[in-house]
Scaffold this motif. Structure first.
Motif: not given
Ligand SMILES: Nc1ncnc2c1ncn2[C@@H]1O[C@H](COP(=O)(O)OP(=O)(O)OP(=O)(O)O)[C@@H](O)[C@H]1O
Ligand SMILES: [Mg+2]
Length: 412
Positions: A80, A84, A86, A126, A159, A161, A185, A215
């Motif tokens: 997390t 992050i 997306s 990810l 996603i 990172a 994630l 999150d």
């Protein structure tokens, strides 16, 4: 007799590290060992002190090993943090002429094509999660394998990172002698444990308020639609209490968990609030009210930030199933009503259910992502793996991974 599959997960949180060892028997999750220890060296979901973080992870892994009598050689790990990001992307391939039937190889090819976006050197891929397929213009195909067509399109949720954050996390895990099976994630893991299939189908917002992060994930038509992470959580609530009431952080944390509430007390209620004990010499007067006000101000702000993260101003229409609130901070009494007031959505609290074995402490929203990691692991075994963790290994790394897999295989 069916072979028992054993999985391990390490949920590296800002407040706690939770290592779980479990097996699946007849479709249910049996917890064989759990190691829950306070976290150190992690802030807002990120490793900030590698030695402290590694030692904290080691304590958690050793405890899980002791309680289960099994060793953790490889594990699913939660990720997390604000780093992050997306994006939704499409991929397309032509189906070979021979029989025009979509095979699992075509599925891999089309996912590969969706993955071919430019990822800067400082970022790591990810997840590439297929959302839905289109076959010759027919949209909404869930699994095209075995169907006939000329052109296959896929909608994916990708996603990424920050490479440094991932590198430091993986270094801590390896430093304990554990290989990384997969990085997951956190909100995707939490969703596995607390979101119902019908909610995913209709459209639902998941919010996991942990110690250092909040999150967020939106699911629609059975698949992931949007993810993001806010660098704020229960830690900030405790800090506000500590500053607001002029008490040490640990004391503020204890008071928050024991007396903290967002329930509105009616003025004519004859029930007296339990007085909150302070250090000797401090007064109780008005404390309950102050505590409630401090917590309310911060939680209200968190929900407003969640609202700003929504990809569309008409988010209510995207998530008719409402919001599922989880993570340790979801234990605050009355938090669901405040969430409903701010976001104007139906809200329920989600906690993992249905596990057996050493699962007594785990039926709590704080363990949604820990239990969810195990469920994610189980799905990966039965479905097409989305994106197994592929470290850039040298010869020594490859040998170590091979040896660890052999050890784990022999240990079964
Ligand atoms: N009963 C309670 N009332 C209020 N807050 C609580 C309660 N129980 C736990 N919390 C808070 O929940 C937070 C920890 O939640 P959780 O275990 O989900 O976090 P984490 O996974 O370690 O952190 P993160 O995912 O943010 O990195 C802490 O801030 C803790 O104070
Ligand atoms: Mg967490």
């Amino acid at each position: 007799m069916a072979k028992e599959s054993t999985f391990s997960a390490i949920d590296v949180g800002t407040s706690k590290i939770c290592t779980l060892i479990a097996s699946f028997q007849e479709g249910s999750l049996k917890i064989l060992g759990a190691g829950i220890t306070p976290s150190e060296g992690i802030r807002k979901g990120l490793v900030v002190n590698i030695d402290q973080a590694r030692e904290a992870i080691k304590r958690s892994v050793h405890l899980a090993q002791r309680t289960s009598g099994r060793s953790v050689n490889a594990a699913y790990i939660s990720v997390t943090g604000r780093h992050i990001s997306s994006v939704n992307n499409r991929g397309v391939v032509a189906i070979p002429k021979s029989d025009r039937m979509v095979s699992s190889r075509d599925l891999k090819r089309v996912l590969q094509s969706a993955r071919s976006i430019t990822i800067p050197n400082e970022r790591r891929l990810l997840h590439v999660i297929p959302r839905s397929y289109t076959l010759d213009g027919q949209t909404g195909v869930r699994n095209p394998v075995g169907m006939c067509g000329f052109r296959l399109d896929v909608e994916t949720h990708i996603i990424t990172a920050a490479a440094t954050s991932i590198h430091n996390l993986v270094k801590c895990i390896r430093g304990v002698g554990v290989e990384v099976e997969n990085l997951v994630l956190e909100p995707l893991a939490s969703a596995e444990a607390v979101i119902r299939p019908e909610e995913k189908e209709a459209g639902v917002l998941l919010v996991d308020i942990g110690g250092g992060t909040t999150d967020i994930a939106i699911f629609k038509e059975g698949s992931i639609w949007h993810t993001s992470v806010l660098p704020v959580g229960g830690y900030q609530i405790t800090r506000d209490i500590s500053i607001g009431l002029g008490i040490p952080w640990e004391m503020a944390e204890g008071i928050k968990k024991r007396y903290g509430s967002l329930l509105v007390k009616s003025s004519n209620s004859d029930q007296q609030a339990e007085p909150t004990p302070l250090a000797p010499g401090n007064s109780y007067a008005g404390l309950s009210q102050d505590l409630g006000d401090i917590i309310r101000a911060r939680v209200d702000e968190i929900f407003k930030l969640v609202m700003l993260e929504m990809p569309d101003s008409k988010y209510e229409t995207i998530v008719p199933a409402g919001m599922v609130l989880t993570g340790g901070t979801a234990n605050l009494p009355g938090i669901d009503a405040l969430a409903q007031e701010v976001l104007n959505l139906p809200v329920r609290i989600g906690a993992p259910q249905g596990m057996v074995g050493l699962a007594d402490d785990l039926h709590d929203p704080a363990y949604a992502s820990s239990v969810g990691l195990l469920l994610w692991a189980a799905h990966q075994q039965s479905d097409e793996p989305a994106l197994p963790y592929q470290p850039r290994l040298g010869r020594r790394g490859l040998a170590r991974r091979w040896f660890s897999r052999l050890k784990s295989w022999l240990g079964r």
